[in-house]
Motif scaffolding. Structure first.
Motif, mmCIF file in Angstrom:
data_model
loop_
_atom_site.group_PDB
_atom_site.id
_atom_site.type_symbol
_atom_site.label_atom_id
_atom_site.label_comp_id
_atom_site.label_asym_id
_atom_site.label_seq_id
_atom_site.Cartn_x
_atom_site.Cartn_y
_atom_site.Cartn_z
ATOM 1 N N THR A 24 12.564 10.490 -6.842
ATOM 2 C CA THR A 24 11.260 10.627 -6.190
ATOM 3 C C THR A 24 10.637 9.253 -5.950
ATOM 4 O O THR A 24 10.112 8.978 -4.864
ATOM 5 C CB THR A 24 10.323 11.511 -7.029
ATOM 6 O OG1 THR A 24 10.935 12.799 -7.195
ATOM 7 C CG2 THR A 24 8.973 11.685 -6.351
ATOM 8 N N GLN A 75 11.368 3.804 -0.290
ATOM 9 C CA GLN A 75 12.129 3.666 0.961
ATOM 10 C C GLN A 75 11.223 3.665 2.187
ATOM 11 O O GLN A 75 11.584 3.118 3.229
ATOM 12 C CB GLN A 75 13.146 4.799 1.098
ATOM 13 C CG GLN A 75 14.370 4.625 0.261
ATOM 14 C CD GLN A 75 15.378 5.737 0.507
ATOM 15 O OE1 GLN A 75 15.090 6.754 1.134
ATOM 16 N NE2 GLN A 75 16.582 5.535 0.007
ATOM 17 N N LYS A 76 10.047 4.269 2.067
ATOM 18 C CA LYS A 76 9.120 4.357 3.194
ATOM 19 C C LYS A 76 8.196 3.145 3.293
ATOM 20 O O LYS A 76 7.388 3.059 4.204
ATOM 21 C CB LYS A 76 8.271 5.627 3.068
ATOM 22 C CG LYS A 76 9.097 6.897 3.110
ATOM 23 C CD LYS A 76 8.236 8.100 2.806
ATOM 24 C CE LYS A 76 9.112 9.344 2.645
ATOM 25 N NZ LYS A 76 8.346 10.465 2.132
ATOM 26 N N LEU A 77 8.316 2.224 2.343
ATOM 27 C CA LEU A 77 7.420 1.079 2.271
ATOM 28 C C LEU A 77 8.191 -0.225 2.449
ATOM 29 O O LEU A 77 9.418 -0.255 2.356
ATOM 30 C CB LEU A 77 6.693 1.084 0.921
ATOM 31 C CG LEU A 77 5.889 2.360 0.622
ATOM 32 C CD1 LEU A 77 5.442 2.385 -0.828
ATOM 33 C CD2 LEU A 77 4.708 2.475 1.575
ATOM 34 N N ASP A 78 7.465 -1.312 2.673
ATOM 35 C CA ASP A 78 8.072 -2.631 2.800
ATOM 36 C C ASP A 78 8.174 -3.252 1.412
ATOM 37 O O ASP A 78 7.156 -3.665 0.849
ATOM 38 C CB ASP A 78 7.214 -3.499 3.716
ATOM 39 C CG ASP A 78 7.700 -4.939 3.797
ATOM 40 O OD1 ASP A 78 8.834 -5.227 3.346
ATOM 41 O OD2 ASP A 78 6.938 -5.782 4.307
ATOM 42 N N ASN A 90 12.245 6.485 -5.580
ATOM 43 C CA ASN A 90 13.031 5.876 -4.509
ATOM 44 C C ASN A 90 12.619 6.402 -3.138
ATOM 45 O O ASN A 90 12.527 5.634 -2.174
ATOM 46 C CB ASN A 90 14.526 6.100 -4.746
ATOM 47 C CG ASN A 90 15.355 5.279 -3.798
ATOM 48 O OD1 ASN A 90 15.216 4.059 -3.726
ATOM 49 N ND2 ASN A 90 16.212 5.935 -3.036
ATOM 50 N N ASN A 91 12.366 7.700 -3.038
ATOM 51 C CA ASN A 91 11.939 8.279 -1.765
ATOM 52 C C ASN A 91 10.641 7.649 -1.272
ATOM 53 O O ASN A 91 10.475 7.411 -0.076
ATOM 54 C CB ASN A 91 11.786 9.796 -1.876
ATOM 55 C CG ASN A 91 13.114 10.500 -2.050
ATOM 56 O OD1 ASN A 91 14.168 9.953 -1.718
ATOM 57 N ND2 ASN A 91 13.087 11.703 -2.580
ATOM 58 N N TYR A 92 9.726 7.385 -2.179
ATOM 59 C CA TYR A 92 8.467 6.730 -1.803
ATOM 60 C C TYR A 92 8.717 5.276 -1.397
ATOM 61 O O TYR A 92 8.194 4.814 -0.379
ATOM 62 C CB TYR A 92 7.465 6.764 -2.964
ATOM 63 C CG TYR A 92 6.645 8.025 -3.033
ATOM 64 C CD1 TYR A 92 5.356 8.081 -2.519
ATOM 65 C CD2 TYR A 92 7.155 9.173 -3.629
ATOM 66 C CE1 TYR A 92 4.593 9.232 -2.591
ATOM 67 C CE2 TYR A 92 6.405 10.334 -3.704
ATOM 68 C CZ TYR A 92 5.126 10.359 -3.181
ATOM 69 O OH TYR A 92 4.386 11.504 -3.252
ATOM 70 N N THR A 109 -1.284 4.353 -2.788
ATOM 71 C CA THR A 109 -0.460 5.556 -2.677
ATOM 72 C C THR A 109 0.015 5.955 -4.064
ATOM 73 O O THR A 109 0.399 5.105 -4.861
ATOM 74 C CB THR A 109 0.766 5.283 -1.776
ATOM 75 O OG1 THR A 109 0.290 4.896 -0.479
ATOM 76 C CG2 THR A 109 1.651 6.511 -1.658
#
Length: 173
Positions: A44, A50-53, A46-48, A26
């Motif tokens: 930006t 936050q969606k991941l482990d 951080n936004n990515y 990604t």
């Protein structure tokens, strides 16, 4: 794997883009690639993330993105699996691209996860000594790949097999 390109983005023949296509990594897409604001880039990133482990996440950052990522670590203190920091541009040096804001000073805090700093002996955006200092204070393994410029397309780095090998070493730490 999450790639974070530096100023200008990676472009279609950059090793990060090739890895994204080949291995399904990604890529962080910034709103402003040419005259970035560090705070915006950090948010930006951080936004990515936050969606991941985080426990399974390895970040692969290049150039100024290394600095933005280190700012992210300092602000959020999230522990991820690891980071490959390639050709970290020195935001405190006069060679750092103009038109940017908030990247300097480069945070000099120890990272709470394994990391590798990869540099070359003739990178216009960071001296070998400064890259070594970054690795030391961040607690990163230091890898000098010799005369490789900024380890980008202009330095004739396409697929960059050696980088994949280094990344594999990080995944095994």
């Amino acid at each position: 794997m999450l790639t974070i390109p530096g100023i200008g983005g990676s472009g279609p023949t950059h090793w990060q883009t090739l890895w994204e296509k080949e291995y399904g990594f990604t890529c962080v897409q910034q709103r402003e690639w040419d005259t970035p604001d560090s705070d915006e880039w950090v948010e930006t990133i951080n936004n990515y993330i936050q969606k991941l482990d985080p426990a399974n996440l390895i970040v692969v950052a290049h150039s100024a993105a290394c600095v933005a990522f280190i700012h992210w670590v300092k602000k959020y203190n999230v522990v991820i699996k690891g980071a490959l920091l390639v050709a970290p541009a020195d935001a405190d040096a006069p060679t750092f691209p103009p038109g940017t804001s908030g990247f300097a000073p480069v945070p000099l805090n120890k990272l709470p996860f394994p990391s590798i700093v990869v540099t070359s002996s003739n990178d216009h955006f960071v001296t070998l000594e400064r890259a070594r200092q970054f690795a030391d204070v961040w607690g990163s393994q230091f890898v000098n790949i010799g005369e490789a410029g900024h380890i980008n397309v202009a330095s004739e780095y396409g697929e960059w097999q050696q980088g994949l090998e280094i990344l594999n070493d990080l995944d095994c730490i």
